[in-house]
Design a protein around this motif. Sequence first.
Motif, PDB file in Angstrom:
ATOM      1  N   ILE B 134       0.855  -1.180   0.000  1.00 16.43           N
ATOM      2  CA  ILE B 134       0.000   0.000   0.000  1.00 16.43           C
ATOM      3  C   ILE B 134       0.897   1.239   0.000  1.00 16.43           C
ATOM      4  CG2 ILE B 134      -1.916  -1.120   1.201  1.00 16.43           C
ATOM      5  CD1 ILE B 134      -0.943   0.359   3.734  1.00 16.43           C
ATOM      6  N   TYR B 135       0.286   2.410  -0.114  1.00 16.20           N
ATOM      7  CA  TYR B 135       1.075   3.633  -0.098  1.00 16.20           C
ATOM      8  C   TYR B 135       0.353   4.701   0.704  1.00 16.20           C
ATOM      9  CZ  TYR B 135      -2.260   4.750  -3.815  1.00 16.20           C
ATOM     10  OH  TYR B 135      -3.420   4.942  -4.527  1.00 16.20           O
ATOM     11  N   VAL B 136       1.106   5.706   1.155  1.00 19.62           N
ATOM     12  CA  VAL B 136       0.499   6.850   1.853  1.00 19.62           C
ATOM     13  C   VAL B 136       0.053   7.841   0.779  1.00 19.62           C
ATOM     14  CG1 VAL B 136       0.899   8.783   3.431  1.00 19.62           C
ATOM     15  CG2 VAL B 136       1.867   6.528   3.936  1.00 19.62           C
ATOM     16  N   ALA B 137      -1.257   8.112   0.720  1.00 17.32           N
ATOM     17  CA  ALA B 137      -1.800   8.926  -0.354  1.00 17.32           C
ATOM     18  C   ALA B 137      -1.845  10.409  -0.012  1.00 17.32           C
ATOM     19  CB  ALA B 137      -3.214   8.443  -0.715  1.00 17.32           C
ATOM     20  N   THR B 138      -1.912  10.703   1.252  1.00  9.29           N
ATOM     21  CA  THR B 138      -1.963  12.099   1.669  1.00  9.29           C
ATOM     22  C   THR B 138      -1.593  12.164   3.141  1.00  9.29           C
ATOM     23  OG1 THR B 138      -3.330  14.095   1.742  1.00  9.29           O
ATOM     24  CG2 THR B 138      -4.420  12.044   2.306  1.00  9.29           C
ATOM     25  N   GLY B 139      -1.280  13.352   3.616  1.00  6.46           N
ATOM     26  CA  GLY B 139      -0.879  13.443   5.016  1.00  6.46           C
ATOM     27  C   GLY B 139      -1.053  14.829   5.583  1.00  6.46           C
ATOM     28  N   ASP B 140      -0.858  14.933   6.883  1.00  5.85           N
ATOM     29  CA  ASP B 140      -0.958  16.213   7.561  1.00  5.85           C
ATOM     30  C   ASP B 140      -0.037  16.167   8.771  1.00  5.85           C
ATOM     31  OD1 ASP B 140      -2.124  18.815   8.208  1.00  5.85           O
ATOM     32  OD2 ASP B 140      -3.020  17.767   9.904  1.00  5.85           O
ATOM     33  N   THR B 141       0.556  17.309   9.097  1.00  2.00           N
ATOM     34  CA  THR B 141       1.455  17.374  10.250  1.00  2.00           C
ATOM     35  C   THR B 141       1.085  18.576  11.110  1.00  2.00           C
ATOM     36  OG1 THR B 141       3.200  16.494   8.843  1.00  2.00           O
ATOM     37  CG2 THR B 141       3.872  17.414  10.956  1.00  2.00           C
ATOM     38  N   LYS B 142       0.927  18.335  12.404  1.00  2.00           N
ATOM     39  CA  LYS B 142       0.722  19.424  13.355  1.00  2.00           C
ATOM     40  C   LYS B 142       1.740  19.279  14.473  1.00  2.00           C
ATOM     41  CE  LYS B 142      -3.220  21.314  11.787  1.00  2.00           C
ATOM     42  NZ  LYS B 142      -3.268  20.612  10.482  1.00  2.00           N
ATOM     43  N   VAL B 143       2.131  20.406  15.037  1.00  2.00           N
ATOM     44  CA  VAL B 143       3.022  20.385  16.190  1.00  2.00           C
ATOM     45  C   VAL B 143       2.300  21.071  17.344  1.00  2.00           C
ATOM     46  CG1 VAL B 143       5.266  21.079  17.114  1.00  2.00           C
ATOM     47  CG2 VAL B 143       5.041  20.480  14.685  1.00  2.00           C
ATOM     48  N   VAL B 144       2.325  20.435  18.509  1.00  2.00           N
ATOM     49  CA  VAL B 144       1.688  21.048  19.688  1.00  2.00           C
ATOM     50  C   VAL B 144       2.765  21.332  20.735  1.00  2.00           C
ATOM     51  CG1 VAL B 144      -0.546  19.962  19.290  1.00  2.00           C
ATOM     52  CG2 VAL B 144       1.134  18.798  20.726  1.00  2.00           C
ATOM     53  N   PRO B 145       2.531  22.354  21.594  1.00  2.10           N
ATOM     54  CA  PRO B 145       3.553  22.702  22.587  1.00  2.10           C
ATOM     55  C   PRO B 145       3.880  21.524  23.510  1.00  2.10           C
ATOM     56  CG  PRO B 145       1.868  24.408  22.472  1.00  2.10           C
ATOM     57  CD  PRO B 145       1.387  23.267  21.644  1.00  2.10           C
ATOM     58  N   ARG B 146       5.093  21.546  24.013  1.00  2.03           N
ATOM     59  CA  ARG B 146       5.569  20.477  24.882  1.00  2.03           C
ATOM     60  C   ARG B 146       4.576  20.247  26.024  1.00  2.03           C
ATOM     61  NH1 ARG B 146      10.527  17.982  26.579  1.00  2.03           N
ATOM     62  NH2 ARG B 146      11.811  19.038  25.048  1.00  2.03           N
ATOM     63  N   GLY B 147       4.296  19.005  26.293  1.00  2.00           N
ATOM     64  CA  GLY B 147       3.384  18.659  27.383  1.00  2.00           C
ATOM     65  C   GLY B 147       1.940  18.482  26.927  1.00  2.00           C
ATOM     66  N   GLN B 148       1.648  18.871  25.670  1.00  2.00           N
ATOM     67  CA  GLN B 148       0.258  18.764  25.216  1.00  2.00           C
ATOM     68  C   GLN B 148      -0.016  17.507  24.398  1.00  2.00           C
ATOM     69  OE1 GLN B 148      -1.362  22.437  23.733  1.00  2.00           O
ATOM     70  NE2 GLN B 148      -0.712  23.545  25.560  1.00  2.00           N
ATOM     71  N   CYS B 149       1.012  16.711  24.127  1.00  2.93           N
ATOM     72  CA  CYS B 149       0.792  15.333  23.684  1.00  2.93           C
ATOM     73  C   CYS B 149       2.021  14.549  24.096  1.00  2.93           C
ATOM     74  CB  CYS B 149       0.491  15.218  22.187  1.00  2.93           C
ATOM     75  SG  CYS B 149       1.899  15.045  21.073  1.00  2.93           S
ATOM     76  N   ASP B 150       1.964  13.237  24.013  1.00  4.52           N
ATOM     77  CA  ASP B 150       3.076  12.414  24.463  1.00  4.52           C
ATOM     78  C   ASP B 150       3.929  12.019  23.251  1.00  4.52           C
ATOM     79  OD1 ASP B 150       4.823  10.747  25.723  1.00  4.52           O
ATOM     80  OD2 ASP B 150       3.361   9.187  26.191  1.00  4.52           O
ATOM     81  N   ARG B 151       4.860  12.875  22.878  1.00  4.38           N
ATOM     82  CA  ARG B 151       5.833  12.676  21.801  1.00  4.38           C
ATOM     83  C   ARG B 151       5.205  12.691  20.407  1.00  4.38           C
ATOM     84  NH1 ARG B 151      10.351  11.451  24.843  1.00  4.38           N
ATOM     85  NH2 ARG B 151      11.748  11.052  23.109  1.00  4.38           N
ATOM     86  N   ILE B 152       4.377  11.654  20.125  1.00  3.10           N
ATOM     87  CA  ILE B 152       3.783  11.607  18.779  1.00  3.10           C
ATOM     88  C   ILE B 152       2.482  10.819  18.812  1.00  3.10           C
ATOM     89  CG2 ILE B 152       5.262   9.598  18.208  1.00  3.10           C
ATOM     90  CD1 ILE B 152       5.129  10.499  15.269  1.00  3.10           C
ATOM     91  N   TYR B 153       1.461  11.359  18.172  1.00  7.28           N
ATOM     92  CA  TYR B 153       0.219  10.627  17.931  1.00  7.28           C
ATOM     93  C   TYR B 153       0.054  10.510  16.413  1.00  7.28           C
ATOM     94  CZ  TYR B 153      -0.998  11.992  22.765  1.00  7.28           C
ATOM     95  OH  TYR B 153      -1.012  12.194  24.114  1.00  7.28           O
ATOM     96  N   ILE B 154      -0.516   9.395  15.993  1.00  6.06           N
ATOM     97  CA  ILE B 154      -0.680   9.166  14.555  1.00  6.06           C
ATOM     98  C   ILE B 154      -2.110   8.755  14.256  1.00  6.06           C
ATOM     99  CG2 ILE B 154       0.054   7.777  12.560  1.00  6.06           C
ATOM    100  CD1 ILE B 154       2.733   7.373  13.878  1.00  6.06           C
ATOM    101  N   ASN B 155      -2.701   9.374  13.246  1.00  2.00           N
ATOM    102  CA  ASN B 155      -3.986   8.903  12.740  1.00  2.00           C
ATOM    103  C   ASN B 155      -3.775   8.365  11.336  1.00  2.00           C
ATOM    104  OD1 ASN B 155      -6.426   9.697  10.786  1.00  2.00           O
ATOM    105  ND2 ASN B 155      -7.217   9.048  12.759  1.00  2.00           N
TER     106      ASN B 155
END
Lengths: 378, 347
Positions: B134-155
């Motif tokens: 399979i392949y990745v057809a599209t994507g999105d990247t957001k950055v949140v300030p330190r402490g507002q997520c745990d390193r990386i979340y992926i959808n």
Amino acid sequence: MKHQQEYRDPGSVRALLASLRPRVSRRWRIMEVCGGQTHGLLKHGIGAALKEEVELVHGPGCPVCVTPVEIIDQAVQAALLPGVVLTTFGDMLRVPGNQGTLSQARTQGGSVRTVYSPIDAVAHAAAHPEVEVVFLAVGFETTAPASALALLQADRLQLKNFSLLTSHVRVLPAMRVLLEQNASGIDAFLAAGHVCTITGYEEYRELAQAFRKPIAITGFEPLDLLRGLRACLELLEQGDIDVVNCYARSARPEGNESARALLHQVFQVADTPWRGMGVLPAGGYALREEWRSFDARLRLDLGETSPTRDCSACRSVEVLQGLIKPTECAAFGKECQPDHPLGAPMVSSEGACAAYYHYHEVPAMSASGQAVLSWEST
Amino acid sequence: MSALPGCPLPVPEGEQTVCLAHGEGGLLTRRLIRDRIQRVLSNPVLDQLADANQIELGSPRLFCTTDTFVVSPQFFPGGDIGSLAVYGTVNDLLVSGAVPVCLSLGLILEEGLPLTELDRILASIQSACQECCIYVATGDTKVVPRGQCDRIYINTTGLGRPRDTMPPGPNALRPGDVLLLTGNIAQHGIAILAERENLGLTPGPRSDSKSLAGEVACLLPWFSAVRALRDPTRGGVAAVCQEWAEASRCTLSLDETCLPVSPEARAVCELLGLDPLHIAGEGNMLLGVDSAVAEQIAAALRGAGYTEAAIIGKVRPRDLVPVTVVTSLGHERPLVEPLGAPLPRIC
């Protein structure tokens, strides 16, 4: 793992069950003291297999269940204080107090961490000097030495941000009170093997003779439990009184001396409240005077809590004393289920109500038409 | 004087961690996407770099599923959050009867995440995609300030096209049908738990996180006899069985002695008072099949290398309890759904 297979071998279990049945002339009432034993007996169907010979009376030996509501309230109070991290075993999170559960305190912004050992709480305190780490120390003689060890380790590390909210209880005084009242008509006891591993069992002899009740010390696997039941039944049938150690691979008459020394160094025996049983003489442990600086109640000025709210629907007080079976409570399986418990025995992995909810024999349930229809997902 | 919190400072070349500016849509965002994400995941669809990329599915009907991954720790024995985000969504398509085609990839990154860690996760995503064809057809990247997520979340949102034949689903289960597992249960949840709680076991349990394409391929000749298939992730086998019992209006009865559980997962469960039936796996499937071919299906799976495949229970007319377990002593007890996070015993 080796022990697990060895003591669960179906062939050996069936043989032992078959050899037991013909020796029994009447139905005896035997109390298993510890919630771990309750779960073992129900999970493996031993209670059901021997229902003609033995009526199991479930004892109060569930550490979560006997922790007073006031302690839960103080823990919730501590967790909600700014700069405090309340650490405890996972089972304590869902026990209802007057101000809700620790789990609910967490949703209100309280800081609650689950740990597998009080040593983890000390490690957290060492890594986070900016917060006060409180360990909610509950349980019997089995968990109290680990609490003592944690305190001594914190002292050695000169931690000024670690304290204990203690509610450690002792089994023997509770057995004595149950026998003095003997409202549940117990004929014999299965005593908790892991407690005796720490405390030894010399004191049990005096109890057995004073109340003329046989006591068998057992473990938690099917063969352990069956050997304990066999020892009790043999003594009962012969009219003998004795204390029999059926857990010799772990329990010794004198107990574990280094664990006892730890207990003695940090704790002193004290009159202690038990949920559902009131204040039991010598029923638990309190921190010794010289360790008062580790007492969370003093450090955080945890005040008196409001009087315990009486939940009229929940009969866990009677369940804890072996006076009724969980299924005799009208709320069992209806208003009271593991996801919305009315009482602690439905919460804990050692509680009698949870054991019935999870392990009660299926045909027996159908036949008796017990109040378990809520299992139906319709 | 320190910078204002959350102020997206210009980041010098050679910066080693994700910063807020990486998510602000400017030069650093473009560099992050071009030099790190697109470079690794490059394919003709993704390389369109349009607001919406065009894809060819080869079918007027399509399957669509989405899942979000927040696992902690992000790297664990047997896998990481990147491959898990691919396999998890691919497996949802596979067990629904679809041929996976492509994924979307949404990344939420915490300020301060080392870029080397992001690179490792992206490489893992690409490697899993190649393995699954399979392949990745599209994507999105957001950055949140330190402490507002745990390193990386992926959808990841997965698209797939339907197979020619598909199992009808759990409402087709009927009394007499047989339940079958393709591999060891509880392996993923136990591996995460052991790693997170630092249980210090040797050998430690490894996650079974993987694509189920091989198992599905092995089952294709038998699809007409398969009523339902599911990967028992959160809630474990117990949760799937409850759903199937509800859907089929039957009782499902499992044989405890037949459950495939690795010795190390069993040891952790014993230690912490957990039931392996409640613990997530990420690389096995529960099947409900026609009893006439159940043994043949189990043999085919074992012959294809899925040596732990086992018949674990049966379906019977509905009685009082929807799901039961028969223990090694012949005692039948109800199997209830786990409440939430499993709780350890304390004495």
